[in-house]
Structure formats: structure tokens, C-alpha cells
Design a protein around this motif. Structure first.
Motif, PDB file in Angstrom:
ATOM      1  N   LEU A 254     -93.857 -51.134 -60.661  1.00  0.00           N
ATOM      2  CA  LEU A 254     -94.125 -50.193 -61.744  1.00  0.00           C
ATOM      3  C   LEU A 254     -95.123 -50.731 -62.754  1.00  0.00           C
ATOM      4  O   LEU A 254     -95.811 -49.954 -63.429  1.00  0.00           O
ATOM      5  N   ARG A 255     -95.222 -52.048 -62.866  1.00  0.00           N
ATOM      6  CA  ARG A 255     -96.305 -52.598 -63.675  1.00  0.00           C
ATOM      7  C   ARG A 255     -97.659 -52.266 -63.047  1.00  0.00           C
ATOM      8  O   ARG A 255     -98.622 -51.942 -63.737  1.00  0.00           O
ATOM      9  N   ALA A 256     -97.717 -52.384 -61.709  1.00  0.00           N
ATOM     10  CA  ALA A 256     -98.984 -52.166 -61.012  1.00  0.00           C
ATOM     11  C   ALA A 256     -99.301 -50.684 -60.849  1.00  0.00           C
ATOM     12  O   ALA A 256    -100.470 -50.280 -60.911  1.00  0.00           O
ATOM     13  N   ARG A 257     -98.266 -49.851 -60.642  1.00  0.00           N
ATOM     14  CA  ARG A 257     -98.477 -48.420 -60.373  1.00  0.00           C
ATOM     15  C   ARG A 257     -97.489 -47.592 -61.201  1.00  0.00           C
ATOM     16  O   ARG A 257     -96.540 -47.032 -60.664  1.00  0.00           O
ATOM     17  N   PRO A 258     -97.702 -47.509 -62.512  1.00  0.00           N
ATOM     18  CA  PRO A 258     -96.747 -46.790 -63.364  1.00  0.00           C
ATOM     19  C   PRO A 258     -96.615 -45.315 -63.024  1.00  0.00           C
ATOM     20  O   PRO A 258     -95.616 -44.699 -63.396  1.00  0.00           O
ATOM     21  N   TRP A 259     -97.580 -44.743 -62.295  1.00  0.00           N
ATOM     22  CA  TRP A 259     -97.458 -43.335 -61.907  1.00  0.00           C
ATOM     23  C   TRP A 259     -96.372 -43.113 -60.848  1.00  0.00           C
ATOM     24  O   TRP A 259     -96.016 -41.980 -60.557  1.00  0.00           O
ATOM     25  N   HIS A 260     -95.829 -44.202 -60.297  1.00  0.00           N
ATOM     26  CA  HIS A 260     -94.704 -44.089 -59.360  1.00  0.00           C
ATOM     27  C   HIS A 260     -93.358 -44.056 -60.074  1.00  0.00           C
ATOM     28  O   HIS A 260     -92.311 -44.040 -59.424  1.00  0.00           O
ATOM     29  N   LEU A 261     -93.384 -44.067 -61.385  1.00  0.00           N
ATOM     30  CA  LEU A 261     -92.162 -44.194 -62.170  1.00  0.00           C
ATOM     31  C   LEU A 261     -91.128 -43.131 -61.818  1.00  0.00           C
ATOM     32  O   LEU A 261     -89.960 -43.449 -61.585  1.00  0.00           O
ATOM     33  N   TRP A 262     -91.526 -41.866 -61.784  1.00  0.00           N
ATOM     34  CA  TRP A 262     -90.542 -40.796 -61.575  1.00  0.00           C
ATOM     35  C   TRP A 262     -89.964 -40.805 -60.158  1.00  0.00           C
ATOM     36  O   TRP A 262     -88.733 -40.848 -60.005  1.00  0.00           O
ATOM     37  N   PRO A 263     -90.773 -40.787 -59.096  1.00  0.00           N
ATOM     38  CA  PRO A 263     -90.159 -40.772 -57.754  1.00  0.00           C
ATOM     39  C   PRO A 263     -89.355 -42.027 -57.445  1.00  0.00           C
ATOM     40  O   PRO A 263     -88.300 -41.948 -56.798  1.00  0.00           O
ATOM     41  N   LEU A 264     -89.818 -43.181 -57.916  1.00  0.00           N
ATOM     42  CA  LEU A 264     -89.055 -44.396 -57.649  1.00  0.00           C
ATOM     43  C   LEU A 264     -87.800 -44.459 -58.515  1.00  0.00           C
ATOM     44  O   LEU A 264     -86.781 -45.017 -58.096  1.00  0.00           O
ATOM     45  N   GLY A 265     -87.858 -43.872 -59.710  1.00  0.00           N
ATOM     46  CA  GLY A 265     -86.652 -43.789 -60.525  1.00  0.00           C
ATOM     47  C   GLY A 265     -85.581 -42.952 -59.849  1.00  0.00           C
ATOM     48  O   GLY A 265     -84.394 -43.307 -59.848  1.00  0.00           O
ATOM     49  N   ILE A 266     -85.986 -41.843 -59.250  1.00  0.00           N
ATOM     50  CA  ILE A 266     -85.034 -41.005 -58.519  1.00  0.00           C
ATOM     51  C   ILE A 266     -84.478 -41.756 -57.311  1.00  0.00           C
ATOM     52  O   ILE A 266     -83.269 -41.743 -57.047  1.00  0.00           O
ATOM     53  N   ALA A 267     -85.348 -42.448 -56.574  1.00  0.00           N
ATOM     54  CA  ALA A 267     -84.883 -43.227 -55.421  1.00  0.00           C
ATOM     55  C   ALA A 267     -83.945 -44.347 -55.855  1.00  0.00           C
ATOM     56  O   ALA A 267     -82.950 -44.647 -55.176  1.00  0.00           O
ATOM     57  N   PHE A 268     -84.245 -44.950 -56.993  1.00  0.00           N
ATOM     58  CA  PHE A 268     -83.403 -45.996 -57.570  1.00  0.00           C
ATOM     59  C   PHE A 268     -82.000 -45.458 -57.843  1.00  0.00           C
ATOM     60  O   PHE A 268     -80.988 -46.099 -57.525  1.00  0.00           O
ATOM     61  N   GLY A 269     -81.918 -44.266 -58.423  1.00  0.00           N
ATOM     62  CA  GLY A 269     -80.618 -43.656 -58.690  1.00  0.00           C
ATOM     63  C   GLY A 269     -79.879 -43.267 -57.425  1.00  0.00           C
ATOM     64  O   GLY A 269     -78.670 -43.478 -57.311  1.00  0.00           O
ATOM     65  N   ARG A 270     -80.596 -42.694 -56.476  1.00  0.00           N
ATOM     66  CA  ARG A 270     -79.964 -42.287 -55.217  1.00  0.00           C
ATOM     67  C   ARG A 270     -79.380 -43.492 -54.476  1.00  0.00           C
ATOM     68  O   ARG A 270     -78.285 -43.421 -53.910  1.00  0.00           O
ATOM     69  N   THR A 271     -80.109 -44.592 -54.485  1.00  0.00           N
ATOM     70  CA  THR A 271     -79.633 -45.781 -53.781  1.00  0.00           C
ATOM     71  C   THR A 271     -78.374 -46.335 -54.429  1.00  0.00           C
ATOM     72  O   THR A 271     -77.430 -46.742 -53.745  1.00  0.00           O
ATOM     73  N   GLN A 272     -78.333 -46.329 -55.761  1.00  0.00           N
ATOM     74  CA  GLN A 272     -77.113 -46.810 -56.420  1.00  0.00           C
ATOM     75  C   GLN A 272     -75.934 -45.893 -56.120  1.00  0.00           C
ATOM     76  O   GLN A 272     -74.804 -46.371 -55.907  1.00  0.00           O
ATOM     77  N   ALA A 273     -76.163 -44.591 -56.109  1.00  0.00           N
ATOM     78  CA  ALA A 273     -75.082 -43.668 -55.766  1.00  0.00           C
ATOM     79  C   ALA A 273     -74.580 -43.929 -54.347  1.00  0.00           C
ATOM     80  O   ALA A 273     -73.370 -43.842 -54.074  1.00  0.00           O
ATOM     81  N   ALA A 274     -75.495 -44.274 -53.434  1.00  0.00           N
ATOM     82  CA  ALA A 274     -75.094 -44.584 -52.060  1.00  0.00           C
ATOM     83  C   ALA A 274     -74.237 -45.848 -52.015  1.00  0.00           C
ATOM     84  O   ALA A 274     -73.268 -45.930 -51.242  1.00  0.00           O
TER      85      ALA A 274
END
Length: 286
Positions: free
Chosen positions: A103-123
Motif C-alpha cells: 500500500l505504500r507502493a500502490r495506495p490506489w489498491h487500498l480499497w480492494p485489498l482492504g476488502i480482501a483483508f477483511g474477508r480473509t480474517q472472517a474466513a
């Protein structure tokens, strides 16, 4: 623990790794030494624990095996053994870089990776904790919460004996990505059985309050937006996080006590965590 002080090749021999592996030191934790190991065309991570830390090593082994069996993106345990009273694990190497670096290198990935981050924790939280963790089903409640009897009693009443798998250190430095998806979740030293809301609250408190996470990232990331994306992803996969005030109070307490030794000379660094904890204690009528 200084990685370079330990002879990695001797440790690998003790684990039954023959031949001529190539071991490259990595930055480990306070009580953990780590290497990247190349051997017979495969890449591994070697983790060497502090002397006598057999229970910690066994817990990580059991938890990673259970998570791997459930299809979660975690390292596979290849070997476990001991070198001079130091337990060690040889695990598969996970491709990718930390979410923090991505996210430091590609901050425009913040939203989709944030959603994936949440989904993985829920899993993760959808997996039943292995039997070893169930032996102490309430250990998460008392973890770094000594003297907080009212808070502990409230958490027991709310959790009603839930025994989900909790990571309890799920943040941007322990989750890996290839830029499109989550490729790995590492560092399971804090894993316990308990209520998923505790794991969720622990993550949000780290994202919002932990100086170790905020300080190097705040100039690069809108952590509030990332936290929102995490919540959207988590709740899409795991359902709404209801009655969470006491869990937020717990997570703030844990964060303060966990980080206090590091910030003895800078107590103001934990002021946001103190305000957070007091706010949620008040909302929980504690």
C-alpha cells in the motif's frame, strides 16, 4: 533474538535437512530468529524460537496445520525439531510482500485489498479452533487484562463459550499480498480460541491506535478508509459485528499493556489508545 548469532545450517541438520541448503538471515522478532532457506529447488522459512519455548512452537505448528487444512493462506509446516534447547519450525515460503509495503507502493489498491483483508480474517474466524487451543477457551479474555474483572465478566457473558480460531495479531505487517489477493497470513504466536469479535476488535485497534503501525504509514495511507474497507469485507463474509463495545474496550486495554514497555519514555504515544479504551468502556457501561 539476533539471527546471525545462530548457525542456521546446524539447526537445519537437527531438523533432518540434508545436503547444502542456502540460508539467508531475515529480520525476526524479539524472541524469534528467521532465515529464508533455499534447498533442492524449494524455498522455505526457518523459524527458531527462544530456548525452552516448546509450548509456543507447538501452538504455532498446530494452529498453522489446522488453518492450512481449512484452506486458509498460511505456511505449511514441513519440519519441527529442536537445536540446543531451541525449538524450530521449517515452513513453506509465502510469496508476496506485506500489505504495508504494497500500500505504500500502490495506495490506489487500498480499497480492494482492504476488502480482501477483511474477508480473509472472517474466513479465519469461521474455522473452529484446534483442540489444543480449546483446552484454554477463555485465555483470550484474561490476556493482558489482569485486574479488569468487570470487563472480563462482561466478555464471558457476551461470548458464551465461542471457540473460533482467533489470530490476535492480524494487521498490515502480518498479511502478505501479490497486489491482487491475500497470499499469506503469518505470525500465529498469539492464536487462541474465542469470540470472533475479539479478533476483529484487536485488528481495528491496531490499525487505528498502534504507533508501530500508524507512524510509518500515516503519510502514505488513509487508514480510516482502509479500516472501512476491512469492515465491509469482514461483514460481507462473516456477518455484522454486533454488541462490540466491550470488545473494543478489551482490545484497547490489550494494546496499551502490550506496547507500554516499548513506550516507557514516550507515554504520550499511547494517549489515543487510552482515550479509545475509556470511550468504549463508557459505552459498554463499564
Amino acid at each position: 533474538m539476533e539471527t546471525v548469532e545462530l548457525p542456521a545450517l546446524e539447526v537445519l541438520q537437527a531438523l533432518g535437512v540434508d545436503g547444502t541448503p542456502v540460508a539467508t538471515p531475515l529480520l525476526g522478532g524479539f524472541d524469534m530468529a528467521m532465515w529464508r532457506v533455499e534447498h533442492e529447488g524449494q524455498t522455505y522459512a526457518l523459524r527458531v524460537f527462544r530456548p525452552g519455548a516448546y509450548e509456543e512452537c507447538e501452538r504455532e505448528q498446530v494452529v498453522m496445520e489446522a488453518a492450512h487444512a481449512a484452506g486458509l493462506p498460511v505456511p505449511r509446516v514441513h519440519r519441527m525439531g529442536t537445536w540446543q534447547d531451541r525449538p524450530a519450525l521449517l515452513i513453506s515460503w509465502i510469496a508476496g510482500r506485506t500489505l504495508a509495503d504494497e500500500l505504500r507502493a500502490r495506495p490506489w489498491h487500498l480499497w480492494p485489498l482492504g476488502i480482501a483483508f477483511g474477508r480473509t480474517q472472517a474466513a479465519i474466524n469461521a474455522v473452529e479452533a484446534p483442540a489444543l487451543l480449546k483446552q484454554l477457551p477463555e485465555s483470550w479474555i484474561s490476556w493482558r487484562c489482569e485486574g479488569e474483572e468487570a470487563l472480563q465478566d462482561r466478555l464471558r457473558a457476551l461470548s458464551q463459550g465461542k471457540q473460533a480460531l482467533l489470530h490476535l495479531d492480524y494487521h498490515l505487517l502480518n498479511v502478505l499480498t501479490d497486489g491482487r489477493r491475500i497470499t499469506g497470513v503469518v505470525d500465529w504466536a498469539n492464536a487462541r480460541a474465542g469470540d470472533p469479535r475479539a479478533d476483529a476488535a484487536r485488528t481495528i485497534s491496531i490499525l487505528r491506535l498502534d504507533p508501530l503501525v500508524r507512524r510509518p504509514l500515516i503519510q502514505w495511507l488513509a487508514l480510516g478508509l482502509f479500516s472501512l474497507a476491512w469492515r465491509v469485507g469482514y461483514q460481507r463474509a462473516g456477518g455484522r459485528l454486533n454488541d462490540i463495545a466491550a470488545f473494543y474496550a478489551w482490545s484497547g486495554t490489550v494494546l496499551q499493556r502490550d506496547r507500554a514497555p516499548r513506550y516507557q519514555q514516550q507515554p504520550h504515544a499511547l494517549a489515543p489508545a487510552r482515550r479509545w479504551t475509556n470511550k468504549w468502556k463508557s459505552r459498554a457501561n463499564l
